[in-house]
Design an enzyme around this catalytic site. Sequence first.
Site, PDB file in Angstrom:
ATOM      1  N   TYR A   1       0.825  -1.212   0.000  1.00 45.68           N
ATOM      2  CA  TYR A   1       0.000   0.000   0.000  1.00 45.68           C
ATOM      3  C   TYR A   1       0.855   1.255   0.000  1.00 45.68           C
ATOM      4  CZ  TYR A   1      -4.434  -2.308   0.018  1.00 45.68           C
ATOM      5  OH  TYR A   1      -5.526  -3.029  -0.386  1.00 45.68           O
TER       6      TYR A   1
ATOM      7  N   VAL B   1      -9.275   4.987  -4.774  1.00 40.32           N
ATOM      8  CA  VAL B   1      -8.684   5.406  -3.496  1.00 40.32           C
ATOM      9  C   VAL B   1      -7.521   6.363  -3.741  1.00 40.32           C
ATOM     10  CG1 VAL B   1      -9.398   3.291  -2.279  1.00 40.32           C
ATOM     11  CG2 VAL B   1      -7.200   3.319  -3.486  1.00 40.32           C
TER      12      VAL B   1
ATOM     13  N   HIS C   1     -14.572   3.526  -1.199  1.00 41.70           N
ATOM     14  CA  HIS C   1     -13.584   2.551  -0.725  1.00 41.70           C
ATOM     15  C   HIS C   1     -12.429   3.201   0.023  1.00 41.70           C
ATOM     16  CE1 HIS C   1     -15.052  -0.579  -3.948  1.00 41.70           C
ATOM     17  NE2 HIS C   1     -15.912  -0.401  -2.963  1.00 41.70           N
TER      18      HIS C   1
ATOM     19  N   THR D   1     -15.453   0.904 -14.649  1.00 41.80           N
ATOM     20  CA  THR D   1     -15.497  -0.091 -13.567  1.00 41.80           C
ATOM     21  C   THR D   1     -15.944  -1.431 -14.129  1.00 41.80           C
ATOM     22  OG1 THR D   1     -16.503  -0.696 -11.447  1.00 41.80           O
ATOM     23  CG2 THR D   1     -17.799   0.781 -12.863  1.00 41.80           C
ATOM     24  N   SER D   2     -15.322  -2.507 -13.606  1.00 41.49           N
ATOM     25  CA  SER D   2     -15.613  -3.840 -14.142  1.00 41.49           C
ATOM     26  C   SER D   2     -16.951  -4.387 -13.647  1.00 41.49           C
ATOM     27  CB  SER D   2     -14.485  -4.805 -13.796  1.00 41.49           C
ATOM     28  OG  SER D   2     -14.292  -4.810 -12.403  1.00 41.49           O
TER      29      SER D   2
ATOM     30  N   ASN E   1     -17.027   2.438 -20.841  1.00 41.35           N
ATOM     31  CA  ASN E   1     -15.954   1.485 -20.537  1.00 41.35           C
ATOM     32  C   ASN E   1     -15.235   1.121 -21.832  1.00 41.35           C
ATOM     33  OD1 ASN E   1     -14.475  -0.954 -19.630  1.00 41.35           O
ATOM     34  ND2 ASN E   1     -15.778  -0.794 -17.828  1.00 41.35           N
TER      35      ASN E   1
ATOM     36  N   GLU F   1     -14.431  -1.878 -22.477  1.00 40.11           N
ATOM     37  CA  GLU F   1     -14.904  -3.229 -22.852  1.00 40.11           C
ATOM     38  C   GLU F   1     -16.281  -3.500 -22.265  1.00 40.11           C
ATOM     39  OE1 GLU F   1     -12.111  -5.674 -20.877  1.00 40.11           O
ATOM     40  OE2 GLU F   1     -10.458  -5.156 -22.230  1.00 40.11           O
TER      41      GLU F   1
END
Length: 263
Positions: free
Chosen positions: A79, A119, A135, A204-205, A229, A231
């Site tokens: 981190y 983040v 998050h 975002t997935s 996105n 994809e």
Amino acid sequence: MQPLLIHAGVAMAAAMHEVADLLANAKHVVVMTGAGVSAESGIPTFRDALEGLWSTYSPQQLATPEAFARDPELVSRWYDERRMAVLKCKPNPGHYALAKMESSMSAAGREFTLLTQNVDGLHVRAGSERVVELHGSLTTWRCTETGRTYRDLPEPFDEYPPVSEDGGLLRPGVVWFGEALPATAMRAATMALRECDLYVAVGTSGVVYPAAGFVHEAARSGAKTVEVNLEDTPLTQDFGVTLRGKSGDLLPELAQESCGVSL
Ligand code: BJW
């Protein structure tokens, strides 16, 4: 150009106009961002392979309370490397476009709420004001004994795991798998999703909950829904309109067409 490509180009241009029109007319827009928005700032997405020393780990092995309990030195080093890297990165045109859309819509008495799973703090650095960090943040750490948060931290830490002034281990102020999201952030997100008439998920997935479920909450409130996105994602079918491409290209174009703002 092949006929199929011409057809795809025309369909994309029509979808861009449709989304610009939705943005121009919505009373309350909620945008929810993920790691893809920061990819063009040089920050690897969460599901990108880790590099160098970290290449034998998956993020899922490091982003849990169990991993920190098992090996606080390893997890805090990971981190801290990411914190140092993010501090060197800059917001990209996608971040700036969202900040400009917010100020333009606010000036016109319309509401704009930015929910982010990221983040890295880049939305705030780009000038976005109403940002809900679902998050947490890489740059705020907290004492595991007292819960006290620390923002002015050495860059980098001089020992791993770092220890707080209270004597407890310091952990990053992010939300790991299995942990609850901050209550204030969840409350703000729930209210915005109830009130919005347009919901846009960017980069975002769509596999991590509760954020992945926000498209369904927004749709239940009657909002139109848009996915931006590179994809397809497992949720693509659930959105009303989808735009394929880089957020750093598409968001500035949408900001220009819907609000007349250029970067
Ligand atoms: C571009 C692009 C470009 C690339 N332009 N696009 C319901 C069902 C099933 C499971 C669950 C459920 N509810 C809860 C769970 C469990 C769990 C979960 O979701 N698990 C799933 C994996 C199945 N959720 C949780 O544990 C959450 N907690 C919770 O629900 O608590 C309940 C509770 C209540 C009360 C008490 C106790 C508990 C917490 C989730 C926390 C997630 N944390 C992480 C780590 C943060 C710290 C860190 O950074 O290390 O957050 S995980 C990781 O995934 C990170 C991200 O924010 C998050 C989402 O990732 P994101 O942003 O979507 O990134 P990627 O990399 O996946 O995708 C990038 C996308 O961008 C791709 O689609 C690309 O195509 C695209 N892209 N370049 C546009 N230029």
